[in-house]
Write an enzyme that holds these catalytic residues in place. Structure first.
Site, mmCIF file in Angstrom:
data_model
loop_
_atom_site.group_PDB
_atom_site.id
_atom_site.type_symbol
_atom_site.label_atom_id
_atom_site.label_comp_id
_atom_site.label_asym_id
_atom_site.label_seq_id
_atom_site.Cartn_x
_atom_site.Cartn_y
_atom_site.Cartn_z
ATOM 1 N N GLU A 1 -1.815 -6.814 7.393
ATOM 2 C CA GLU A 1 -0.480 -6.615 7.949
ATOM 3 C C GLU A 1 -0.285 -7.548 9.142
ATOM 4 O O GLU A 1 -1.259 -8.007 9.762
ATOM 5 C CB GLU A 1 -0.323 -5.148 8.373
ATOM 6 N N HIS B 1 0.819 -1.213 0.000
ATOM 7 C CA HIS B 1 0.000 0.000 0.000
ATOM 8 C C HIS B 1 0.856 1.268 0.000
ATOM 9 O O HIS B 1 2.009 1.265 0.441
ATOM 10 C CB HIS B 1 -0.941 0.013 1.214
ATOM 11 N N GLU C 1 1.858 5.185 1.212
ATOM 12 C CA GLU C 1 2.121 5.694 2.558
ATOM 13 C C GLU C 1 0.816 5.927 3.319
ATOM 14 O O GLU C 1 -0.107 6.568 2.822
ATOM 15 C CB GLU C 1 2.889 7.014 2.482
#
EC number: 5.4.2.11
Length: 248
Positions: free
Chosen positions: A87, A9, A11
């Site tokens: 994540e 992805h 920032e």
């Protein structure tokens, strides 16, 4: 030969603030949105198209995929959203500033928490508001599968069932596949694909918003891989990722 494209992805707000993010659902910054658009432009200019995309259930990855699709005029693309591509869960570190955490615990300890293969950060308490148990996006996930912290080894174990049961069969079927995910879920997949050792994986850093192309043989073993874009800028971005957990 098959091709597979991975993209971390763009920032996020907590990337910008140098905070451990994990499963906290933060959004992209303006720079992150621009990185995603640029990734879409690079893929379009290089002649890529896709048949299906995979992403996590966290908005920074989902929005990155949206922007890539938009730039490539592929908004109609079938998309699989899976918690398995989230994540890595950073446990009790979630929300903490990486440099401040390093100043408190030492660079070496934070490097172990961030990059070692089998040492997780301290776990959340089950009653912590950051725990995933009451989040509606995980309502169909068995409670015992939801983490309160993870090391990369745990993330590999979470990602691989999706690879084996869905992504790899799609690639073998000749579909052009794009995966928009996160630094550590992609590190987990890359470790598996490239056969990277538990010790060497510490040195793998993935920049935000840069398409990573894998060329795979008939057994889905990598022939080669490469980033699209300005190679010097990509190297600088990788170095910046490596420095995030240092006190200095």
């Amino acid at each position: 030969m098959y091709k597979l494209v991975l993209i971390r992805h763009g920032e996020s707000t907590w990337n910008k603030e140098n905070r451990f993010t994990g499963w906290v659902d933060v959004d992209l910054t303006e720079q992150g949105r621009n990185e995603a658009y640029q990734a879409g432009e690079l893929l379009k200019e290089a002649g890529y198209t896709f048949d299906i995309a995979y992403t996590s259930v966290l908005k920074r990855a989902i929005r990155t995929l949206w922007h890539v699709q938009d730039k490539m005029d592929l908004m109609y693309l079938p998309v699989v959203h899976s918690w398995r591509l989230n994540e890595r869960h950073y446990g009790a570190l979630s929300g903490l500033n990486k440099a401040e955490t390093a100043a408190k615990f030492g660079d070496e300890q934070v490097l172990v928490w961030r990059r070692s293969y089998d040492t997780p950060p301290p776990a959340l308490e089950p009653t912590d508001e950051r725990a995933p148990f009451n989040d509606p996006r995980y309502a169909k996930v068995p409670r015992e599968q939801l983490p309160l912290t993870e090391c990369l080894k745990d993330t590999v174990a979470r990602v691989l069932p999706l690879w084996n049961e869905s992504i790899a069969p799609a690639v073998r079927a000749g579909k052009q596949v794009l995966i928009a995910a996160h630094g550590n879920s992609l590190r987990a997949l890359i470790k598996y694909l490239d056969g990277i050792s538990d010790s060497d994986i510490v040195g793998l850093n993935i920049p935000n918003g840069v398409p990573l192309v894998y060329e795979l043989d008939e057994n889905l073993k990598p022939i080669k891989h490469y980033y699209l874009g300005d190679q010097e800028a990509i190297a600088q971005a990788q170095a910046a990722v490596a420095k995030q957990g240092k006190a200095g």
